[in-house]
Scaffold this motif. Structure first.
Motif, PDB file in Angstrom:
ATOM      1  N   GLY A 136      -8.276   8.845   5.202  1.00  0.00           N
ATOM      2  CA  GLY A 136      -7.309   7.853   5.402  1.00  0.00           C
ATOM      3  C   GLY A 136      -7.569   6.537   5.121  1.00  0.00           C
ATOM      4  O   GLY A 136      -7.057   5.534   5.539  1.00  0.00           O
ATOM      5  N   ASP A 141      -5.690   2.897   4.118  1.00  0.00           N
ATOM      6  CA  ASP A 141      -5.011   1.938   4.777  1.00  0.00           C
ATOM      7  C   ASP A 141      -5.991   0.893   4.945  1.00  0.00           C
ATOM      8  O   ASP A 141      -5.474  -0.523   4.939  1.00  0.00           O
ATOM      9  N   LYS A 180       0.889  -1.061   0.047  1.00  0.00           N
ATOM     10  CA  LYS A 180       0.016  -0.108  -0.122  1.00  0.00           C
ATOM     11  C   LYS A 180       0.813   1.293  -0.004  1.00  0.00           C
ATOM     12  O   LYS A 180       1.845   1.320   0.687  1.00  0.00           O
TER      13      LYS A 180
HETATM   14 MG    MG Z   1      -2.573   7.933   4.978  1.00  0.00          MG
END
Ligand code: MG
Ligand code: ASP
Length: 416
Positions: A151, A154, A7
């Motif tokens: 975010g 993730d 990632k």
């Molecule tokens: Mg991030």
């Protein structure tokens, strides 16, 4: 041969040069014989720009259209990385969330992943094709694009890793691992080689911003070994650290920890505010009358302290809320002054919650006492305390943040 998810966050794919650099990291793993699925974020700053467009278009906008707009950042980087890989002779294709599909619930803008059928991806990986998956996005039950909250890529990465039964999920980011505390506050902070899922969950919830909290929850539930490393490492350098891995931190089951320390890290959260309610009646139902309305208003309450009443008649309740909700929380309570029946409402915004974290606490006595003594010696007053099996949190004046974190860091032998 292993099956890997790699990632890359926004700074790692911020422009075409960096995307080529990412492609070299991917090619290295492919050349080593591994099956690889990649998950990418949008280019750094891009999601902010897209969110800004939506706000400018209309302050209150349709969340489904917001998702259509903000999910596009990851669509771009997934396609570009596939092109960069093909240019290097690596067989690769991009996948959007809806193509796999990554099924989410209906909460547009903050959706949760419900299920991913990994079968198609696994088949392609076995044929030697790299899957480049757009992070952050999925498909809602209304058949429209959803996004997972800021975010969120993730979480996409860990979820894909669970779905394709990957051996490891490598998170390439702008730091080279998880530290015992924030190195900007404590220069002696050390990178941890390994940290248990439970500890990482506490660190992430309490202010260490390496990973989205939800991704750690997901890694813990599915047992996805997650490795945090820097994307700025030379992609072609030999990978010769521990376990054949470069510098970084492995988030894993506690059985995999080699040397267990009592305390693993010190986290702190500045975005807390304290509210105290003075002289409420000491009788059944009072706590419910305070916290019920806050919960109805969707305000998250964290630390709660209630005194034993000296006279059996009245008592005080102190608790914390996110600083951004402080004004709203005061208003909710003030509006119910009669119903709750309190003498005064007090509060403070300039507070910080400092937490000592470590699964070793389960089997060691005296960790809390040591913390309180250490802070007392520095003249730091504690406003509230909460504990769990693996953490001790204290609420203090924010002016003492650095002193408290440094003191505790060296007290528990974490200084490098
Ligand atoms: Mg991030
Ligand atoms: N691009 C999204 C964001 O900035 C998702 C992510 O990067 O994880 O929040």
């Amino acid at each position: 041969m292993a099956r890997l998810v790699m990632k890359f966050g926004g700074t790692s794919v911020a422009d075409l040069d960096r995307i080529r650099n990412v492609a070299r990291h991917v090619k290295r793993e492919v050349d080593a014989g591994h099956e690889v699925a990649v998950v990418v974020s949008a280019m750094a700053g891009q999601t902010n720009t897209l969110v800004g467009y939506c706000r400018d278009a209309a302050p209150l906008h349709d969340a489904r259209e917001y998702d259509a707009v903000v999910a596009s950042g990851e669509q771009v980087t997934s396609g570009l990385l596939a092109i960069a890989l093909q240019e290097m002779g690596v067989n690769a294709r991009s996948w959007q969330g809806w193509q796999i599909p990554i099924r989410t619930d209906e909460s547009h803008g903050a959706a949760r992943i419900r299920e991913i059928d990994g079968a198609v991806l696994i088949e392609r990986l076995k044929q030697g094709q790299v899957a480049v998956v757009a992070g952050f996005q999925g498909l809602a039950p209304d058949n429209r694009i959803s996004t997972l909250g800021r975010g969120g890529s993730d979480t996409s990465a860990v979820a894909i890793a669970a779905a394709i039964q990957a051996d490891r999920c490598d998170i390439y980011t702008d730091v080279d691992g998880v530290y015992t505390t924030d190195p900007r506050i404590v220069p002696k902070a050390r990178r941890l080689d390994r940290i248990a899922f439970e500890e990482m969950l506490e660190m992430a919830s309490l202010g260490a911003k390496v990973l989205q909290v939800r991704s750690v929850e997901m890694a813990m539930v599915h047992g996805v070994r997650t490795f945090v490393r820097s994307s700025f490492d030379d992609p072609d350098a030999p990978q010769t650290g521990k376990d054949g891995l470069p510098p970084g931190t492995l988030i894993c089951d506690e059985d995999e920890l080699v040397e267990q320390q009592v305390v693993t890290g010190i986290a702190f959260a500045k975005d807390e505010a304290q509210i105290s309610i003075r002289n409420v009646a000491d009788k059944p139902g009072v706590a419910a009358s305070v916290f019920g309305p806050l919960s109805d208003a969707n305000i998250n309450v964290d630390m709660i302290v209630q005194n034993i009443s000296p006279d059996g008649k009245t008592t005080d309740i102190t608790f914390t809320v996110p600083e951004s909700e402080y004004d709203r929380a005061l208003k909710v309570l003030e509006d119910r002054r009669e119903a709750i029946g309190f003498a005064a409402l007090e509060g403070a915004r300039d507070v910080v919650k400092v937490s000592v974290i470590g699964i070793g606490m389960r089997s060691h006595a005296g960790v809390a006492a040591q913390c309180f003594r250490g802070l007392a010696e520095k003249g730091i007053n504690i406003r509230a305390i909460t504990t769990s099996e693996i953490k001790i949190s204290v609420l203090i004046d924010s002016a003492y943040t650095e002193l408290a974190v440094r003191t505790l860091h060296s007290l528990y032998g974490l200084d490098g």
